[in-house]
Design a protein around this motif. Structure first.
Motif, mmCIF file in Angstrom:
data_model
loop_
_atom_site.group_PDB
_atom_site.id
_atom_site.type_symbol
_atom_site.label_atom_id
_atom_site.label_comp_id
_atom_site.label_asym_id
_atom_site.label_seq_id
_atom_site.Cartn_x
_atom_site.Cartn_y
_atom_site.Cartn_z
ATOM 1 N N GLU A 75 121.339 21.741 57.316
ATOM 2 C CA GLU A 75 122.316 20.768 57.752
ATOM 3 C C GLU A 75 121.821 19.861 58.946
ATOM 4 O OE1 GLU A 75 125.266 19.885 56.176
ATOM 5 O OE2 GLU A 75 125.485 21.806 55.008
ATOM 6 N N THR A 76 121.670 18.681 58.625
ATOM 7 C CA THR A 76 121.171 17.780 59.880
ATOM 8 C C THR A 76 122.119 16.598 59.958
ATOM 9 O OG1 THR A 76 119.757 16.384 58.281
ATOM 10 C CG2 THR A 76 118.888 18.397 59.124
ATOM 11 N N TYR A 77 121.556 15.428 60.587
ATOM 12 C CA TYR A 77 122.246 14.421 60.751
ATOM 13 C C TYR A 77 121.833 13.006 60.171
ATOM 14 C CZ TYR A 77 124.767 17.486 64.048
ATOM 15 O OH TYR A 77 125.586 18.456 64.651
ATOM 16 N N HIS A 78 122.766 11.957 59.832
ATOM 17 C CA HIS A 78 122.213 10.774 59.294
ATOM 18 C C HIS A 78 121.595 9.767 60.553
ATOM 19 C CE1 HIS A 78 121.980 7.429 56.976
ATOM 20 N NE2 HIS A 78 122.792 7.538 56.113
ATOM 21 N N ASP A 79 121.872 10.196 61.853
ATOM 22 C CA ASP A 79 121.619 9.513 62.765
ATOM 23 C C ASP A 79 121.093 10.337 64.199
ATOM 24 O OD1 ASP A 79 123.887 10.190 64.577
ATOM 25 O OD2 ASP A 79 124.988 9.062 62.958
ATOM 26 N N GLU A 80 120.625 9.717 65.320
ATOM 27 C CA GLU A 80 119.802 10.429 66.428
ATOM 28 C C GLU A 80 121.082 10.710 67.549
ATOM 29 O OE1 GLU A 80 120.694 6.046 67.743
ATOM 30 O OE2 GLU A 80 120.270 7.172 65.537
ATOM 31 N N GLU A 110 115.683 14.364 64.865
ATOM 32 C CA GLU A 110 114.740 15.211 65.324
ATOM 33 C C GLU A 110 115.163 16.794 64.749
ATOM 34 O OE1 GLU A 110 113.008 15.346 68.858
ATOM 35 O OE2 GLU A 110 112.445 13.301 69.077
ATOM 36 N N LEU A 111 114.454 17.404 64.248
ATOM 37 C CA LEU A 111 114.878 18.787 63.706
ATOM 38 C C LEU A 111 114.321 19.884 64.726
ATOM 39 C CD1 LEU A 111 113.309 18.469 60.008
ATOM 40 C CD2 LEU A 111 115.546 18.210 60.840
ATOM 41 N N GLN A 115 114.934 24.600 62.233
ATOM 42 C CA GLN A 115 114.797 24.017 60.984
ATOM 43 C C GLN A 115 113.641 23.641 60.513
ATOM 44 O OE1 GLN A 115 117.207 20.762 62.494
ATOM 45 N NE2 GLN A 115 118.958 21.262 61.411
ATOM 46 N N MET A 116 112.325 23.391 61.497
ATOM 47 C CA MET A 116 111.055 23.151 60.991
ATOM 48 C C MET A 116 110.468 24.670 60.630
ATOM 49 S SD MET A 116 110.348 20.108 61.816
ATOM 50 C CE MET A 116 108.354 19.946 62.341
ATOM 51 N N GLU A 117 110.775 25.705 61.052
ATOM 52 C CA GLU A 117 110.267 26.679 60.678
ATOM 53 C C GLU A 117 110.701 27.215 59.216
ATOM 54 O OE1 GLU A 117 108.165 30.183 60.212
ATOM 55 O OE2 GLU A 117 108.292 28.822 62.015
ATOM 56 N N LYS A 118 111.877 26.651 58.635
ATOM 57 C CA LYS A 118 112.442 26.988 57.369
ATOM 58 C C LYS A 118 111.506 26.005 56.366
ATOM 59 C CE LYS A 118 116.996 28.467 58.162
ATOM 60 N NZ LYS A 118 118.570 27.881 57.872
ATOM 61 N N LEU A 119 111.148 24.759 56.996
ATOM 62 C CA LEU A 119 110.221 23.859 56.148
ATOM 63 C C LEU A 119 108.837 23.807 56.179
ATOM 64 C CD1 LEU A 119 112.523 20.857 57.456
ATOM 65 C CD2 LEU A 119 112.245 21.778 55.054
ATOM 66 N N ASP A 142 105.052 11.534 62.094
ATOM 67 C CA ASP A 142 104.929 12.769 62.880
ATOM 68 C C ASP A 142 105.644 13.915 62.382
ATOM 69 O OD1 ASP A 142 103.807 10.992 65.027
ATOM 70 O OD2 ASP A 142 105.716 10.693 66.019
ATOM 71 N N LEU A 143 106.650 14.048 61.637
ATOM 72 C CA LEU A 143 107.245 14.785 60.913
ATOM 73 C C LEU A 143 106.372 15.546 59.771
ATOM 74 C CD1 LEU A 143 109.751 16.669 60.321
ATOM 75 C CD2 LEU A 143 110.513 15.033 58.919
ATOM 76 N N VAL A 144 105.781 14.769 58.900
ATOM 77 C CA VAL A 144 104.853 15.273 57.866
ATOM 78 C C VAL A 144 103.742 15.725 58.451
ATOM 79 C CG1 VAL A 144 105.855 13.806 56.157
ATOM 80 C CG2 VAL A 144 104.115 13.147 57.202
#
Length: 212
Positions: A75-80, A110-111, A115-119, A142-144
């Motif tokens: 679960e994340t967000y569509h905006d900052e 941002e994650l 969440q980054m660990e799960k990905l 930056d994310l990838v």
């Protein structure tokens, strides 16, 4: 092997051993330059409830026993601003037993470290790069570069050459100019396997449902 087809916008078809998943089908006429989504699948997943991502009526579900894919939701967000502008967003991690791929939906924030660990250890990632409604080209890069999936498939951008996508979002070039190891394919499909080299390698596909 897992076959991934970019239908258009953020809509993809994932196929393996006769089983099919559709992600983020867009409603008829909701995204400039695309023909309607009409698919058959075992499962359909929508990252959020905007019309360009939630047209479940465009996918005929196949009712049969058995389930090839395991799907985890982040679960994340569509905006900052924690969804205050555009609401929530879901990232789907799809695992077929050999490959782990993630569809990031309309990620706009941002994650967290959790969440980054799960990905980690993704074979492929479908990531929005157009900005305005989502993370932009620099944020996507930056994310990838942090996650290092084997393959990155950019989505949710516009093309001036092929005249698809919203005018307010950026082109894929804004993302690929930042990234190394970019390959542009002439088709809409790619097959991935568990032995993909460590990435990220950017694969630019051509949307299958371009309006003529």
């Amino acid at each position: 092997m897992l076959k991934i087809t970019w239908i258009g916008h953020s809509c993809f078809k994932l196929e393996k051993d006769g089983y099919t998943i559709i992600t983020d089908p867009y409603a008829d006429g909701s995204v400039p330059g695309y023909t309607p989504v009409r698919e058959r699948a075992d499962m359909v997943f929508c990252s959020h409830e905007h019309a360009d991502h939630n047209f479940r009526d465009g996918v005929e579900l196949i009712e049969r026993p058995g389930l090839l894919f395991h799907v985890e939701v982040i679960e994340t967000y569509h905006d900052e601003v924690c969804g205050k502008k555009r609401g929530p967003n879901k990232i789907f991690i799809i695992d077929d037993g050999e490959n782990r791929v993630a569809h990031f939906g309309d990620l706009g924030c941002e994650l967290t470290p959790e969440q980054m660990e799960k990905l980690q250890n993704l074979n492929a990632a479908m990531v929005p790069v157009g900005g305005y409604f989502t993370i932009d080209a620099r944020q996507a890069a930056d994310l990838v570069c942090s996650l290092k999936p084997g393959i990155v498939i950019p989505m949710h951008y516009r093309s001036m050459k092929h005249n698809f996508g919203y005018d307010v979002i950026g082109t894929v070039d804004e993302f690929t100019e930042i990234m190394d190891n970019v390959k542009t394919l002439s088709g809409s499909e790619i097959e991935i396997g568990s032995t993909n080299a460590s990435g990220p390698q950017v694969i630019v596909l051509q949307p299958r449902n371009i309006a003529i």
